[in-house]
Design a protein around this motif. Sequence first.
Motif, short mmCIF file in Angstrom:
data_model
loop_
_atom_site.label_atom_id
_atom_site.label_comp_id
_atom_site.label_asym_id
_atom_site.label_seq_id
_atom_site.Cartn_x
_atom_site.Cartn_y
_atom_site.Cartn_z
N GLU A 28 0.83 -1.20 0.00
CA GLU A 28 0.00 0.00 0.00
C GLU A 28 0.87 1.27 0.00
O GLU A 28 0.60 2.21 -0.74
CB GLU A 28 -0.92 0.01 1.21
N GLN A 32 0.96 4.18 -2.84
CA GLN A 32 0.77 5.59 -2.50
C GLN A 32 1.92 6.44 -3.05
O GLN A 32 1.69 7.53 -3.56
CB GLN A 32 0.67 5.78 -0.99
N LEU A 46 -13.93 8.46 -3.49
CA LEU A 46 -14.25 7.89 -2.19
C LEU A 46 -15.53 7.08 -2.34
O LEU A 46 -16.54 7.59 -2.82
CB LEU A 46 -14.45 9.02 -1.16
N SER A 48 -17.62 3.08 -0.90
CA SER A 48 -17.62 1.97 0.05
C SER A 48 -18.46 0.83 -0.49
O SER A 48 -19.22 0.98 -1.44
CB SER A 48 -18.20 2.43 1.39
N ILE A 79 -16.46 -1.64 3.92
CA ILE A 79 -15.11 -1.23 3.52
C ILE A 79 -15.21 0.12 2.83
O ILE A 79 -15.95 0.26 1.85
CB ILE A 79 -14.47 -2.25 2.56
N HIS A 80 -14.51 1.12 3.34
CA HIS A 80 -14.48 2.46 2.76
C HIS A 80 -13.09 2.67 2.17
O HIS A 80 -12.09 2.34 2.81
CB HIS A 80 -14.71 3.53 3.83
N SER A 81 -12.99 3.24 0.98
CA SER A 81 -11.70 3.46 0.33
C SER A 81 -11.66 4.79 -0.41
O SER A 81 -12.66 5.22 -0.97
CB SER A 81 -11.40 2.37 -0.69
N VAL A 83 -9.38 6.19 -3.59
CA VAL A 83 -8.46 5.71 -4.61
C VAL A 83 -8.09 6.84 -5.57
O VAL A 83 -8.87 7.77 -5.77
CB VAL A 83 -9.05 4.52 -5.40
N PRO A 89 -4.86 2.43 -4.58
CA PRO A 89 -5.60 2.76 -3.36
C PRO A 89 -4.78 3.70 -2.49
O PRO A 89 -3.56 3.58 -2.42
CB PRO A 89 -5.77 1.39 -2.68
N ARG A 92 -7.94 3.44 3.42
CA ARG A 92 -9.12 2.59 3.56
C ARG A 92 -9.42 2.41 5.04
O ARG A 92 -8.56 2.63 5.88
CB ARG A 92 -8.91 1.25 2.89
N SER A 93 -10.64 2.02 5.32
CA SER A 93 -11.01 1.70 6.70
C SER A 93 -12.19 0.75 6.69
O SER A 93 -12.88 0.60 5.69
CB SER A 93 -11.36 2.97 7.48
N LEU A 105 -11.65 9.46 6.47
CA LEU A 105 -10.85 9.09 5.31
C LEU A 105 -10.30 10.33 4.60
O LEU A 105 -9.16 10.34 4.17
CB LEU A 105 -11.66 8.25 4.32
#
Length: 126
Positions: A28, A32, A46, A48, A79-81, A83, A89, A92-93, A105
Amino acid sequence: MPEKYGKRNSIYRRFRRWTDNGVFDRIEKYLQSQAVSKKEVMPLALDSTSIKMHPDGCVRKKKGPQSIGKSRGGWTTKIHSVVADESTPLVRSLSAGDSPEGQKLMEAIPQEISKGKVLLMDKAYE
C-alpha cells in the motif's frame, strides 16, 4: 477456491503471515508513493461497499480491524476506500454496519497527494 492455488488452509496461513509481517502495508505504501509521483490532475474517488456476514460469524459485535455491526441488510462490515485510479488505493477503513467514515478518510489522505485534486463521492457521504 480453485485447486490450482493449493489447499485452503495453506492459502489462509500465507495470508495471515503476510498480514502479520506487514507485506500488505508495504504494498500500500508503494502504491501511495506511485500516486505522489504521477503528475496528472486526476480526481480522487471515495466509495464503500458492504460485506454481509454469515450468521455463524456474527457471534458478537466487534470493533476495530474486524468491525461487524447491524445494518438494514443484517450483520455487515463496510469497507471504505479513497483511490487515485483503478490500481492506486490511498486510504481505507472498516466500519461496523452502516457507519459513515468519509470525514476520517478525507483527513487521512496525504496532503502531497490530495493538494489541488477533486474528490468524487456518492450521495451517502454528503
